[in-house]
Design a protein around this motif. Structure first.
Motif, mmCIF file in Angstrom:
data_model
loop_
_atom_site.group_PDB
_atom_site.id
_atom_site.type_symbol
_atom_site.label_atom_id
_atom_site.label_comp_id
_atom_site.label_asym_id
_atom_site.label_seq_id
_atom_site.Cartn_x
_atom_site.Cartn_y
_atom_site.Cartn_z
ATOM 1 N N ALA A 1 33.811 -14.493 -16.900
ATOM 2 C CA ALA A 1 35.255 -14.735 -16.908
ATOM 3 C C ALA A 1 34.654 -15.929 -18.243
ATOM 4 N N GLY A 2 33.730 -16.125 -18.632
ATOM 5 C CA GLY A 2 32.643 -17.087 -19.938
ATOM 6 C C GLY A 2 32.789 -15.693 -20.508
ATOM 7 N N VAL A 3 31.867 -14.801 -20.641
ATOM 8 C CA VAL A 3 31.635 -13.439 -21.712
ATOM 9 C C VAL A 3 33.009 -13.816 -22.223
ATOM 10 N N GLU A 4 33.900 -13.527 -20.943
ATOM 11 C CA GLU A 4 35.322 -12.484 -22.038
ATOM 12 C C GLU A 4 35.401 -14.125 -22.497
ATOM 13 N N LEU A 5 35.223 -15.319 -22.680
ATOM 14 C CA LEU A 5 36.705 -16.204 -23.189
ATOM 15 C C LEU A 5 35.667 -15.945 -24.806
ATOM 16 N N VAL B 1 37.469 -34.593 -15.955
ATOM 17 C CA VAL B 1 38.294 -35.934 -15.361
ATOM 18 C C VAL B 1 39.646 -36.780 -16.915
ATOM 19 N N ASP B 2 39.673 -36.676 -17.924
ATOM 20 C CA ASP B 2 40.467 -37.288 -18.708
ATOM 21 C C ASP B 2 42.022 -36.227 -18.433
ATOM 22 N N GLY B 3 41.907 -34.944 -18.269
ATOM 23 C CA GLY B 3 42.671 -33.500 -18.629
ATOM 24 C C GLY B 3 42.407 -33.357 -20.519
ATOM 25 N N ARG B 4 41.580 -33.606 -20.981
ATOM 26 C CA ARG B 4 41.719 -33.110 -22.495
ATOM 27 C C ARG B 4 41.966 -31.379 -22.402
ATOM 28 N N LEU B 5 42.388 -30.541 -23.344
ATOM 29 C CA LEU B 5 42.433 -29.614 -23.898
ATOM 30 C C LEU B 5 41.564 -28.345 -23.272
ATOM 31 N N ALA B 6 41.341 -26.960 -22.834
ATOM 32 C CA ALA B 6 40.366 -26.905 -22.933
ATOM 33 C C ALA B 6 40.633 -25.431 -22.444
ATOM 34 N N GLU B 7 39.829 -24.498 -22.660
ATOM 35 C CA GLU B 7 39.640 -23.000 -22.178
ATOM 36 C C GLU B 7 38.728 -23.351 -21.045
ATOM 37 N N VAL B 8 39.078 -22.637 -19.939
ATOM 38 C CA VAL B 8 38.307 -22.771 -18.789
ATOM 39 C C VAL B 8 37.992 -22.024 -17.824
ATOM 40 N N ALA B 9 36.553 -21.059 -18.120
ATOM 41 C CA ALA B 9 35.437 -20.061 -16.796
ATOM 42 C C ALA B 9 34.871 -20.692 -15.360
ATOM 43 N N ARG B 10 35.629 -19.943 -14.886
ATOM 44 C CA ARG B 10 34.776 -19.891 -12.962
ATOM 45 C C ARG B 10 33.262 -19.532 -12.556
#
Length: 126
Positions: free
Chosen positions: A32-36, A19-28
Motif C-alpha cells: 500500500a505504501g508503494v501504491e501511495l 494522535v492529533d488527527g492531522r490529515l494524512a494518507e495512510v498505508a498499513r
C-alpha cells in the motif's frame, strides 16, 4: 488572504496513526505504501513518515527501494522530509543510511509523540 496549499503527508505504519488527527494518507502495508508513492509521483510530499516493521514478515524495504530506484534513475521523489519513527533502532538506522545516500532529507524520530496507537494501547505483540 493566503492561497497556501495544504500540506501533503504520507504515513506508512501498520498500527499507529497521528494522535492529533492531522490529515494524512495512510498505508498499513509496504505494498500500500508503494501504491501511495506511485499515486504521488511528480507531486510534492511535504512529509513521509516511515515505520520499519509492518506486521508479520512485512517491512518498509519495498517502499525504500522505490525511493532509491527513483533517485538512481535521476528522478528522486520530491520529499520535504522523510521522518523515520520506527521503534526498531537497527532498522531505523539502516533506513536512514540508505535514504541519505540518495540525498533524501531524513530525520530519525523514534518515539515521536505525533504518532501513537489510536486507542492509546500498544498491542501485546508490538
Amino acid at each position: 488572504m493566503t492561497d497556501r496549499k495544504p500540506t501533503t503527508i504520507v504515513l506508512v505504519d501498520d498500527l499507529r496513526s497521528f494522535v492529533d488527527g492531522r490529515l494524512a494518507e495512510v498505508a498499513r502495508t509496504s505494498s500500500a505504501g508503494v501504491e501511495l508513492l506511485d499515486r504521488y509521483r511528480g507531486q510534492r510530499l511535504d512529509e513521509l513518515w516511515l515505520d520499519h516493521d509492518l506486521g508479520d514478515d512485512d517491512t518498509i524495504w519495498p517502499v525504500v527501494e522505490v525511493l532509491e530506484r527513483a533517485a538512481f534513475e535521476c528522478r528522486p521523489f520530491d520529499v520535504g522530509v522523510v521522518i523515520i519513527h520506527s521503534a526498531n533502532p537497527a532498522g531505523a538506522a539502516k533506513m536512514a543510511q540508505a535514504l541519505r545516500r540518495w540525498n533524501y532529507p531524513v530525520r530519525v524520530a523514534s518515539g515521536d509523540p505525533a504518532v501513537g496507537y489510536v486507542d492509546g494501547i500498544a498491542p501485546l505483540d508490538a
